[in-house]
Enzyme design. Sequence first.
Site, PDB file in Angstrom:
ATOM      1  N   ASP A 137       0.801  -1.226   0.000  1.00  0.00           N
ATOM      2  CA  ASP A 137       0.000   0.000   0.000  1.00  0.00           C
ATOM      3  C   ASP A 137       0.830   1.269   0.000  1.00  0.00           C
ATOM      4  O   ASP A 137       0.348   2.330  -0.358  1.00  0.00           O
ATOM      5  CB  ASP A 137      -0.825   0.060   1.303  1.00  0.00           C
ATOM      6  CG  ASP A 137      -2.030  -0.835   1.248  1.00  0.00           C
ATOM      7  OD1 ASP A 137      -2.602  -0.967   0.167  1.00  0.00           O
ATOM      8  OD2 ASP A 137      -2.380  -1.405   2.296  1.00  0.00           O
TER       9      ASP A 137
HETATM   10  C1  NOJ Z   1      -1.762  -3.967   5.335  1.00  0.00           C
HETATM   11  C2  NOJ Z   1      -2.920  -3.978   4.402  1.00  0.00           C
HETATM   12  O1  NOJ Z   1      -4.081  -4.381   5.098  1.00  0.00           O
HETATM   13  C3  NOJ Z   1      -2.652  -4.917   3.253  1.00  0.00           C
HETATM   14  O2  NOJ Z   1      -3.727  -4.862   2.355  1.00  0.00           O
HETATM   15  C4  NOJ Z   1      -1.379  -4.553   2.555  1.00  0.00           C
HETATM   16  O3  NOJ Z   1      -1.162  -5.499   1.546  1.00  0.00           O
HETATM   17  C5  NOJ Z   1      -0.225  -4.521   3.541  1.00  0.00           C
HETATM   18  N1  NOJ Z   1      -0.551  -3.642   4.621  1.00  0.00           N
HETATM   19  C6  NOJ Z   1       1.072  -4.055   2.886  1.00  0.00           C
HETATM   20  O4  NOJ Z   1       1.041  -2.719   2.570  1.00  0.00           O
END
Ligand code: NOJ
Length: 847
Positions: A538
Amino acid sequence: MRFGYFDNPSKEYVITQPNTPLPWINYLGCDEYCALISNTAGGYSFLGDPRDQRILRYRYDNIPFDRGGRYLYIRDDDSGEFFSPTWQPTNQKIQNSKSKILNKSKFSNSKSQTISNYECRHGLGYTIISSEYGGIESKITYFVPLGENLEIWRLEIRNPRSEIAKLSLFSFVEFCLWDAVGDSSNFQRTWSIGKAHCEENTIYHTTLYNSWMNIFAYFSTSEKIHSFDCQRRDFLGNYGYNSLEAPLAVVRGNCSNSVAIGWAPIGSHCVKLKLEPGEKKTIVFVLGVSNKIPNNKSQKTNKSQILNSKLKNKIHKKIRKFQDPKIIEKELRKLRGYWDDNLSRLQIETPDQDMNTSINIWNSYQCMQTFNWSRYASYYEAGIGRGMGFRDSCQDTLGFAHMIPDKVRARILDLARVQFEDGSCHHQYSPITKKGTLYNYSDDQLWLILATANYIKETGDFGILDEEVAFAKRQELVPAPIGHYNKSEIRDPRSEIKSKKQIPKASLYEHLSRAIDYTWKHRGKHGLPLSLFSDWNDCLNLDEGAESVFVACLFVEACREMEKMLRAAGNKLHEIAKYHKLAEKMTKIVNAKAWDGKWFKRAYNGDGKPVGSKKCSEGKIFLEPQPWAIISGVAKRKRAKQTMDSVFVKLFTKYGIRLLTPAFQRYYPEYGEISTYPPGLKENASIFCHPNPWAIVAECVLGRGDRAFEYYKAILPVSQNNQAHIRKTEPYVYCQMVAGPNHPDFGEGKNSWLTGSAAWNYMAATQFILGIKPDYEGLVIDPCVPKKWKSFTVKRVFRKDTYFIKVNNPKAKSKGVKLIRVDGRKINNRVITPFGDGREHIIEVEI
Ligand code: NOJ
């Protein structure tokens, strides 16, 4: 240092010291009613959605840390001294669990005494906290009965002293005014709408936040009450300046029968108890919600309409039922049985006790909670913003499909409902309205293919592919209003569901096929998929036109899964070639454009500069694309081994694999949020637990069982139990990340419970290390274990049958099944074709 131990026969983790480094929590409730509870009884509850139907108020990041909870106070009416059997919120001195109480002393008049014999047993769906203070023993069992929208607190209190104990018992909960966002922000309104009152021994919380909120709460006790409070300020005293550590009502010894009309509705009962020497008493509290308000025309509704006698009788009947000690015992047995059943579908016995504890109990349990609540409601996710994450929820099904496949089926269809006609989808959605928010992520839609494939392999239910599902509308992005008192802005989730115009529908298969098309159509200069706002990571927010190597590999895997799925379904065979060709083409592109010499690049930025390359000064290598290049088959033979060796050399630490190295030392606009984190935290080079098992899977694909297991153990929370002072998060569940070696708190965990590490570690351990893998034709047996393992056993329920699998490893190998016998008969491949007879079968395997 440890704060507790695993009691595996009871399937409990036992905390022996209340002052754990962080609140160590549990989730009560397996369906809609969810209650988070810490080892000192902090926490909150909600029904179905932590944002729209929050029952108890919780103050995140409070001082002290864990406030808002399910509290009891016990006061000695002779001395006036009081304490909480859960240690908080009264915060008594703690007696070291090793020293013994010699005298059953009385309460003294000061806080000089210590709380002793503290124990918190977090079990599956229940928590029991017991302690002793001033010679009074107490034990509280908290749980949510199966299928009920209520929680039970059962207090067992005993007076082992030689004199009569005259005690006042106080309960305390603080109600949230349902809408957790408004409740924590819109005080000019919320401080004037709260309503709670008491009738006999039941407190009702009847705040009507919105006209559509057809819900109220009740909080009742089995005892005749002496007094009650429904207004926080009256319970606390001093106009509310006192704290929960010493509320006026408790100090004084009685409540003031306050009613809440505005300000902060709470529920507190005061019960007077006289315990003879040696006497034990059981007192039950029931906190629940009901949504059967007959008239939901908000403004005209008054108390008597909401609580008409018919409804009250119904509630009282329910309360009486759950106050009955026999029923409570029966419900607890049912709950235990439910979990025994769920867990019994996959049980293992390996030479590694920590792995056994995790797979047989805690990892499975965590998989259900992550499945239920995605990344929405925990002690670190406030349950007000994100809703159910699309990619997260897809991946969460991977660890749960074998347990309750019907729920996974429903979830997959819900997820398809937030997909747009072009194949892309909303990034997250509300569990009640199923309405999505946010889009423009490059990976989301592809995970739906992996989730569906895994579900069908588990169940054989190809019929799901024919289910017709409507597409979502992009305009749903319009943010929901926060203030709901303006009529034009009222947001009624139920009416949305009813009035939702079903725009074009298509079969689930068509949804999946559009996911592939979307990714293929949205590619950049090098032919790799566009990264868009971000991919799985993200926080890697690259420029416009940036391309993601990770999504490219995921795309190849998704195409391969589509191909296999169609072949197995014997359907749309003419489309197989399409997916095959797309996978081949993308494989070529990745190998030609994204190989960096010793590993795969992470991405290309919009200006064509590589990300995650030896040419970069920071962030030279990222974890995510490396294992996926192997899992998808993009990287073959030498290149595949070289890739995973680079991961080992460059990224592996004693606590697991970090996400990238070197960490970003400053903010780079061209990398985005990732570089806002200090080195070693979150996506900036922490040991991000979710992608660690991808490396385990890749190592198993390569047949390197020792390394796969080394990775598995490095990240396994159970194995951190003896250094809980470093890890800080609960030793029974995975956390989202562990501070990396660049950070002074190297090894410290953060954001426990709701993380993709739960499902992926479960999958990596069971399907790849132990190698018991559901597939379309049956159960494939292909373990990849540490060479020194001599044998292991697995009990696996698959489709209707139960398999007892014993794997022997006489030649100390990691991989390579030499022989399989099914019920004594040798088979010629590694697939156990389902018998479908609902019987037990013996599988003998030799590596
Ligand atoms: C937490 C998020 O909920 C998830 O969707 C994401 O893939 C990871 N962080 C990595 O950024």
